[in-house]
Scaffold this motif. Structure first.
Motif, PDB file in Angstrom:
ATOM      1  N   LYS A 273       5.379  -2.108   9.446  1.00 24.42           N
ATOM      2  CA  LYS A 273       6.929  -2.347   9.391  1.00 24.42           C
ATOM      3  C   LYS A 273       7.313  -2.937   8.004  1.00 24.42           C
ATOM      4  CE  LYS A 273      11.054  -1.700  11.085  1.00 24.42           C
ATOM      5  NZ  LYS A 273      11.806  -0.518  11.156  1.00 24.42           N
ATOM      6  N   ILE A 274       6.674  -3.898   7.632  1.00 21.64           N
ATOM      7  CA  ILE A 274       7.201  -4.655   6.224  1.00 21.64           C
ATOM      8  C   ILE A 274       7.060  -3.444   5.079  1.00 21.64           C
ATOM      9  CG2 ILE A 274       6.621  -6.333   4.841  1.00 21.64           C
ATOM     10  CD1 ILE A 274       6.092  -8.235   7.380  1.00 21.64           C
ATOM     11  N   TYR A 275       5.669  -3.163   4.981  1.00 19.30           N
ATOM     12  CA  TYR A 275       5.601  -2.069   3.913  1.00 19.30           C
ATOM     13  C   TYR A 275       6.130  -0.788   4.017  1.00 19.30           C
ATOM     14  CZ  TYR A 275       2.441  -6.004   1.934  1.00 19.30           C
ATOM     15  OH  TYR A 275       2.308  -7.002   1.720  1.00 19.30           O
ATOM     16  N   THR A 276       6.013  -0.199   5.007  1.00 21.71           N
ATOM     17  CA  THR A 276       6.085   1.236   5.233  1.00 21.71           C
ATOM     18  C   THR A 276       7.781   1.646   6.014  1.00 21.71           C
ATOM     19  OG1 THR A 276       5.383   1.757   7.369  1.00 21.71           O
ATOM     20  CG2 THR A 276       3.871   1.954   5.569  1.00 21.71           C
ATOM     21  N   GLY A 277       8.252   0.601   6.816  1.00 23.65           N
ATOM     22  CA  GLY A 277       9.534   0.696   7.401  1.00 23.65           C
ATOM     23  C   GLY A 277       9.156   1.620   8.947  1.00 23.65           C
ATOM     24  N   LEU A 278       8.035   1.824   9.024  1.00 23.21           N
ATOM     25  CA  LEU A 278       7.691   2.633  10.344  1.00 23.21           C
ATOM     26  C   LEU A 278       7.522   1.564  11.398  1.00 23.21           C
ATOM     27  CD1 LEU A 278       5.158   5.016   8.806  1.00 23.21           C
ATOM     28  CD2 LEU A 278       7.271   5.626   9.561  1.00 23.21           C
ATOM     29  N   ASP A 279       8.003   2.027  12.694  1.00 22.83           N
ATOM     30  CA  ASP A 279       7.878   1.267  13.981  1.00 22.83           C
ATOM     31  C   ASP A 279       6.422   1.479  14.334  1.00 22.83           C
ATOM     32  OD1 ASP A 279      10.376   0.232  13.778  1.00 22.83           O
ATOM     33  OD2 ASP A 279      11.273   1.807  14.737  1.00 22.83           O
ATOM     34  N   SER A 280       5.773   2.302  14.117  1.00 20.68           N
ATOM     35  CA  SER A 280       4.440   2.786  14.378  1.00 20.68           C
ATOM     36  C   SER A 280       3.859   3.525  13.523  1.00 20.68           C
ATOM     37  CB  SER A 280       4.586   3.719  15.920  1.00 20.68           C
ATOM     38  OG  SER A 280       3.306   4.354  16.175  1.00 20.68           O
ATOM     39  N   ALA A 281       2.280   3.305  13.509  1.00 17.22           N
ATOM     40  CA  ALA A 281       1.442   3.902  12.650  1.00 17.22           C
ATOM     41  C   ALA A 281       0.797   5.208  13.343  1.00 17.22           C
ATOM     42  CB  ALA A 281       0.295   2.876  12.045  1.00 17.22           C
ATOM     43  N   ASP A 282       1.179   5.450  14.443  1.00 19.85           N
ATOM     44  CA  ASP A 282       0.716   6.609  15.392  1.00 19.85           C
ATOM     45  C   ASP A 282       0.305   8.017  14.274  1.00 19.85           C
ATOM     46  OD1 ASP A 282       0.421   4.808  17.446  1.00 19.85           O
ATOM     47  OD2 ASP A 282       2.348   6.002  18.439  1.00 19.85           O
ATOM     48  N   ALA A 283       1.274   8.337  13.609  1.00 22.14           N
ATOM     49  CA  ALA A 283       1.545   9.509  12.781  1.00 22.14           C
ATOM     50  C   ALA A 283       0.536   9.512  11.302  1.00 22.14           C
ATOM     51  CB  ALA A 283       2.630  10.077  12.430  1.00 22.14           C
ATOM     52  N   VAL A 284       0.058   8.108  11.157  1.00 20.81           N
ATOM     53  CA  VAL A 284      -0.328   7.692   9.857  1.00 20.81           C
ATOM     54  C   VAL A 284      -2.119   7.652   9.980  1.00 20.81           C
ATOM     55  CG1 VAL A 284      -0.306   5.964   8.161  1.00 20.81           C
ATOM     56  CG2 VAL A 284       1.626   6.764   9.111  1.00 20.81           C
ATOM     57  N   SER A 285      -2.644   8.119   9.170  1.00 19.27           N
ATOM     58  CA  SER A 285      -4.293   7.905   9.125  1.00 19.27           C
ATOM     59  C   SER A 285      -4.562   6.820   7.829  1.00 19.27           C
ATOM     60  CB  SER A 285      -4.920   9.109   8.578  1.00 19.27           C
ATOM     61  OG  SER A 285      -4.636   9.723   7.419  1.00 19.27           O
ATOM     62  N   GLU A 286      -3.975   6.780   6.848  1.00 18.58           N
ATOM     63  CA  GLU A 286      -4.171   5.587   5.959  1.00 18.58           C
ATOM     64  C   GLU A 286      -2.695   5.312   5.069  1.00 18.58           C
ATOM     65  OE1 GLU A 286      -6.841   5.944   1.634  1.00 18.58           O
ATOM     66  OE2 GLU A 286      -6.191   7.652   2.611  1.00 18.58           O
ATOM     67  N   ALA A 287      -2.908   4.007   4.593  1.00 18.08           N
ATOM     68  CA  ALA A 287      -1.499   3.385   3.980  1.00 18.08           C
ATOM     69  C   ALA A 287      -2.024   2.584   2.996  1.00 18.08           C
ATOM     70  CB  ALA A 287      -0.284   3.136   4.961  1.00 18.08           C
ATOM     71  N   VAL A 288      -1.375   2.504   1.728  1.00 18.00           N
ATOM     72  CA  VAL A 288      -1.435   1.565   0.776  1.00 18.00           C
ATOM     73  C   VAL A 288      -0.175   1.156   0.347  1.00 18.00           C
ATOM     74  CG1 VAL A 288      -3.693   2.189   0.141  1.00 18.00           C
ATOM     75  CG2 VAL A 288      -1.762   2.938  -1.215  1.00 18.00           C
TER      76      VAL A 288
END
Length: 175
Positions: A70-85
């Motif tokens: 949430k802090i870095y991406t603004g997303l409430d869930s990472a369900d749709a995400v495979s990787e993030a930096v």
């Protein structure tokens, strides 16, 4: 007997070959693949195109940590995400954040980009605010970039979007 054996071998080969199709979850509809490689390398490629002019550090985002997501991406869930930096200023008083996420299915890129744009806290640094925000996508990769306009002499969101676009071969799928 030999004919039956050969027929079974042929059937098995056909089944094996048709079962070897591309099963990569990142492919989606196959309309546009984002930049190849791990996201931290893509951040480096973006910085080769446009040096942010400030000291930055890149860290992987732990997708199992909902607060970090949430802090870095603004997303409430990472369900749709495979990787993030995330790549952020090493000085806390500078509002600067470049975030890349790779989605499982590029058909969800626009939806994830919208959720990031609407969910990100542009005042997460407490003392400063990033008032220059852009969220764009290329295939299965979404880039969120936000910076304080006080750093406009050094870097702007438009410049970083152009750098990302260059890394993507000149085309963005979400603008």
């Amino acid at each position: 007997m030999k004919r039956k054996l050969w027929a079974m071998i042929c059937v098995l080969l056909v089944l094996f070959c048709t079962g070897c199709g591309d099963t990569d979850k990142n492919k989606g509809s196959g309309t546009a693949q984002g930049p190849a490689g791990i996201l931290s390398d893509i951040v480096d490629q973006i910085y080769e195109q446009k040096d942010p002019g400030i000291n930055v550090g890149t860290i992987p985002i732990d997708l199992s940590d909902a607060d970090m997501v949430k802090i870095y991406t603004g997303l409430d869930s990472a369900d749709a995400v495979s990787e993030a930096v995330a790549s952020e200023s090493l000085m806390g008083s500078q509002a600067y954040s470049l975030v890349l996420v790779r989605v499982w299915d590029e058909d969800e890129t626009a939806e994830v980009a919208k959720a990031m744009r609407e969910g990100i806290d542009q005042r997460k640094w407490i003392c400063v605010e990033a008032d220059d925000l852009k969220v764009v996508g290329c295939g299965d990769v979404v880039m969120l970039f936000m910076v304080s306009s006080e750093l406009a002499d050094t870097v702007t969101s438009a410049e970083m979007v152009e750098a990302f676009k260059e890394v993507c071969g000149g085309t963005l799928t979400v603008e």
